[in-house]
Design a protein around this motif. Structure first.
Motif, short mmCIF file in Angstrom:
data_model
loop_
_atom_site.label_atom_id
_atom_site.label_comp_id
_atom_site.label_asym_id
_atom_site.label_seq_id
_atom_site.Cartn_x
_atom_site.Cartn_y
_atom_site.Cartn_z
N ILE A 231 38.65 47.19 76.19
CA ILE A 231 40.04 47.40 76.60
C ILE A 231 40.90 47.59 75.35
N ILE A 232 40.62 46.79 74.34
CA ILE A 232 41.45 46.83 73.14
C ILE A 232 41.21 48.10 72.32
N ILE A 233 39.95 48.47 72.16
CA ILE A 233 39.73 49.65 71.31
C ILE A 233 39.97 50.95 72.06
N SER A 234 40.35 50.88 73.34
CA SER A 234 40.84 52.10 73.97
C SER A 234 42.33 52.25 73.66
N SER A 235 42.95 51.18 73.13
CA SER A 235 44.36 51.26 72.74
C SER A 235 44.52 51.44 71.24
N ILE A 236 43.68 50.77 70.48
CA ILE A 236 43.79 50.87 69.01
C ILE A 236 42.40 51.14 68.43
N LYS A 237 42.40 51.57 67.18
CA LYS A 237 41.12 51.86 66.50
C LYS A 237 40.39 50.56 66.18
N PRO A 238 39.05 50.59 66.21
CA PRO A 238 38.31 49.37 65.86
C PRO A 238 38.71 48.83 64.49
N PHE A 239 39.00 49.74 63.56
CA PHE A 239 39.38 49.26 62.23
C PHE A 239 40.69 48.48 62.27
N GLN A 240 41.61 48.94 63.12
CA GLN A 240 42.88 48.22 63.24
C GLN A 240 42.65 46.81 63.79
N LEU A 241 41.74 46.72 64.75
CA LEU A 241 41.43 45.42 65.34
C LEU A 241 40.81 44.50 64.28
N LEU A 242 39.84 45.07 63.53
CA LEU A 242 39.16 44.29 62.49
C LEU A 242 40.16 43.86 61.41
N ALA A 243 40.97 44.82 60.96
CA ALA A 243 41.92 44.52 59.88
C ALA A 243 42.95 43.50 60.34
N GLY A 244 43.44 43.67 61.56
CA GLY A 244 44.44 42.73 62.09
C GLY A 244 43.88 41.33 62.18
N LYS A 245 42.65 41.25 62.64
CA LYS A 245 42.01 39.94 62.80
C LYS A 245 41.84 39.26 61.44
#
Lengths: 314, 444
Positions: free
Chosen positions: B212-226
């Motif tokens: 659900i999340i990576i259909s909204s943002i890029k995986p890298f954004q998720l990784l970097a944000g985390k």
């Protein structure tokens, strides 16, 4: 066309997931992406949501090459769906809305709108892990709708849904369609889709095998099959029919019989009526359109099993 | 960028709200301060008030034992058995018995008889006094004036001074124990926050919210944000913990070490006087601080620590070490389906950190040993080892070089990790091996 899929190929290191798949999704329809498990439906959806990139081919969004900025105009409910178990319902939904690009105020407004509409306000402060599965599903659907997507993609939306939520979802799909949203959903279960799909694409073993409007496909696969309802003797009916057609099945309620007949090649309905009229009192004759399920099986396995159900009557 | 911050914000808020996180943040400084306080307390309060009843059968010491703030002496002619019977009724805490033939020496010539232990400090105090009196007594017996001997004694103080390669004196006394502590702290922080990233990634994968999340943002954004969120959390938690610890310890030092600090000031002033005037007449004033000299040296060293420098280094190296390891840990968490599968991948990745941890003892003993110097340059060990070396004062260029290497390695590792993460996060039910992980890196 809101979406044009052109010659998409996708390979993973040990198998081909999609082979030269092309089709278009018109504006404002409910579009079914059908096929058995493992056919490549989810891969295609992930390419549309830009989680995967195609090896070859391209996708046009409203005529322009697909780009990340268009993903914000797509809503997506994945097949494998979950939520953060420790978050509260309201803040979770707001978070997902904001990830889609809504600002905090707008996201809150939208979440409140949907929570009121689906009578979820009492759960606002509950943690996700305290919710029933059905409630969690509602939160997930809501999250995919918050940013008012122009295209809503639902991957196997009915799998795991209880009947109440499945009905709610169907109703909401119709509502959304009426308000102009295009809906693409995938399913391996054909029974759900006939009543709500306008158009379908059938994918099997990484390749597109069938596409078109549901009604047109059914007519194209019409096999001169009719249901005869009459009062009289089934044996007599069958004998009178003789070589005019094949009886697929029969049933009896009181003295009223229903017999499904597939006419032999070259035989007209009129001829059959003529030959059975002397032996029975005809009450009703219905054209039997094949169900998508049957068409699916026939196309996929190449065998004719179109005997199962009465789905369309005319 | 906005979405990276959004992910980071969620990561922080979710963690901050958990009771265990709050309890840990508040409890750790309390434990540290409590531990330090306990040590200080144990060394300080061994002296309790003692009323000593002296049964001196040698008749040498009557009236010559020096009382102090805690200790008073009264002398009696009673025989020992009578004294033992009576002393606690008369309000004395113990009996000091001295044998008639003490001058001849021998074991058991002096006894302290007590009901409640007067402690080690008291025993030392008495021993010193008795020895001093006996020493003077024997000098007198040989017609020697004790003052002559006393004036002949010359105190020599040795001051450690380290110079850098330009010959400039650096007023930074080695304080290895602090180095060990900082290195250990670094190891703890990197491990704890690395594991926080691990659990966070694995949670998203196992409860399947990730798609659900990576259909909204890029995986890298998720990784970097985390990673960013947990970093902010870590630095914040460190600052809060350090702040509370510092405050508690300051209070404690004021409370428990008040006398010592006062004496330290007097000692400093007098040492300065002696150094300035070159006079020897004040030496005897320094003499009475003799047994406190070690404490004063520790205080000297503590005063010499550049707190700002150590703090800045800690934050930089924590950020670096954490980024390096958490990126790798996140990549591994994304590749596996559950925690038990992750062990075979985590072990080799965490190994350098453990090597660094076990090298800390060596780094403490000899911060300039060649293996330790190398470890302090290599990115995977440098956060722990350099942190431990840095308290002993090393040239700036060494620190700069190790930091440059560290952050260069981070960029490489992040690119690598992002590739593994992007593929791994959507991979379910596959038997993942090192081979498949390398395929993800090099094929995509």
């Amino acid at each position: 066309m809101i979406l044009q899929i052109q010659h998409i190929h996708k390979r993973f290191h040990n198998h081909v997931a999609l082979r030269d798949v092309s089709f278009g999704i018109p504006e404002g329809v409910v579009f079914g992406l059908l096929g058995p498990n493992g056919a490549g439906k989810t891969t295609l959806i992930r390419i549309i949501t830009r989680i995967f990139m195609p090896d070859e081919g391209q996708i046009l969004f409203r005529g322009k090459p697909h780009a990340d900025e268009y993903v914000a105009r797509i809503g997506y409910l994945p097949e494998e769906r979950g939520l953060y178990r420790k978050m509260e319902v309201y803040e979770h939904a707001v978070y997902l809305g904001m990830l889609k690009g809504l600002n905090r105020g707008k996201a809150k407004e939208k979440v409140e709108y949907w929570m009121k509409r689906w009578e979820m306000m009492p759960w606002k402060k509950k943690k996700i892990q305290e919710l029933s599965k059905g409630m969690q599903q509602k939160v997930q659907i809501m999250a995919s709708l918050l940013h008012e997507p122009e295209l809503l993609i639902l991957d196997e939306p009915f799998s795991g849904f209880d009947p109440v939520n499945a009905a709610l979802l169907k109703e909401e799909i119709i509502n959304l369609k009426n308000s102009g949203t295009t809906i693409l959903f995938s399913s391996h279960n054909m029974n759900n889709v006939e009543e709500i799909c306008d158009e379908i694409v059938l994918i099997n073993k990484s390749e597109k095998v069938l596409e078109g409007k549901v009604r047109e496909i059914q007519h194209a696969h019409f096999e001169n099959t009719f249901d005869f309802e009459f009062e009289g003797n089934v044996m007599g009916f069958t004998n009178a029919l003789w070589s005019g057609g094949e009886v697929l099945f029969s049933s009896q309620i009181g003295n009223r019989n229903t017999v499904r007949v597939r006419l032999s090649p070259g035989v007209e309905l009129n001829d059959v009526i003529g030959s059975v009229l002397p032996v029975c009192r005809l009450k009703e004759i219905r054209q039997v359109l094949p169900s998508l399920h049957d068409i699916f099986l026939k196309t996929v396995t190449g065998k004719d099993k179109a005997i199962s159900s009465i789905t369309q009557t005319e | 960028m906005k979405k990276i911050f959004l992910v980071a914000e969620r990561e922080i808020l979710q963690k901050i709200r958990t009771p265990s996180f709050i309890i840990m943040t508040l409890l750790t400084p309390l434990l540290i301060a409590g531990f330090v306080g306990l040590i200080i307390y144990l060394t300080q309060t061994e002296k309790t008030e003692q009323k000593v009843w002296v049964v001196d059968e040698s008749k040498l010491f009557e009236g010559r034992l020096q009382p102090d703030d805690y200790t008073t002496f009264s002398y009696t002619q009673k025989k020992l058995p009578d004294a033992v019977r009576e002393f606690s009724d008369k309000g004395y805490t113990c009996i000091l018995w001295i044998a008639p033939n003490i001058v001849e020496g021998g074991d058991g010539a002096v006894k302290i008889i007590y009901k409640k232990s007067p402690g080690l400090a008291f025993q030392t105090y008495l021993k010193n006094q008795l020895e001093k009196i006996l020493y003077e007594e024997k000098l007198r017996a040989n017609q020697i004036d004790p003052m002559v001997i006393h004036n002949a004694k010359q105190k020599v103080q040795v001051i450690m001074e380290k110079v850098d390669k330009y010959g400039n004196a650096k007023d930074q006394t080695q304080f290895q124990l602090l180095g060990f502590f900082m290195g250990f702290l670094m190891f703890m922080f990197i491990t704890v926050y690395g594991m926080m990233v691990f659990r966070s990634v694995l949670e998203e994968k196992t409860n399947r919210i990730v798609e659900i999340i990576i259909s909204s943002i890029k995986p890298f954004q998720l990784l970097a944000g985390k990673i960013l969120g947990v970093a902010v959390l870590g630095i914040g938690q460190f600052l809060v913990m350090a702040g509370i610890s510092a405050l508690l310890m300051m209070l404690m030092v004021q409370f428990l070490l008040k006398d010592t600090l006062a004496e330290y000031e007097i000692f400093k002033a007098q040492t300065e006087m002696v150094m300035k005037t070159g006079a020897t007449q004040n030496l005897d004033k320094l003499e009475k601080f003799h047994d406190k000299l070690e404490t004063f040296q520790v205080l000297d060293k503590l005063k010499n620590i550049d707190v700002a420098e150590v703090l800045a280094a800690f934050l930089l190296y924590f950020l670096g070490g954490y980024l390096l390891y958490s990126a790798l840990i996140a990549a591994i968490a994304s590749a596996v389906d559950n925690e038990s599968d992750s062990q075979q991948f985590l072990m080799p990745v965490m190994l350098p950190l453990f090597v660094a941890y076990f090298s800390l003892v060596r780094a403490m003993e000899n911060p300039d040993a060649s293996s330790i110097v190398w470890f302090s340059y290599i990115p995977f060990t440098s956060p722990v080892i350099m942190m431990s070396r840095i308290t002993s004062g090393i040239p700036f260029w060494e620190v700069l070089m190790s930091l440059v290497l560290l952050f260069a390695a981070i960029i490489l590792v992040l690119m690598l990790a992002a590739k593994i993460y992007r593929t791994g996060i959507l991979m379910y039910g596959q038997k993942v091996t090192w081979k498949t992980i390398f395929q993800w890196v090099f094929k995509n």
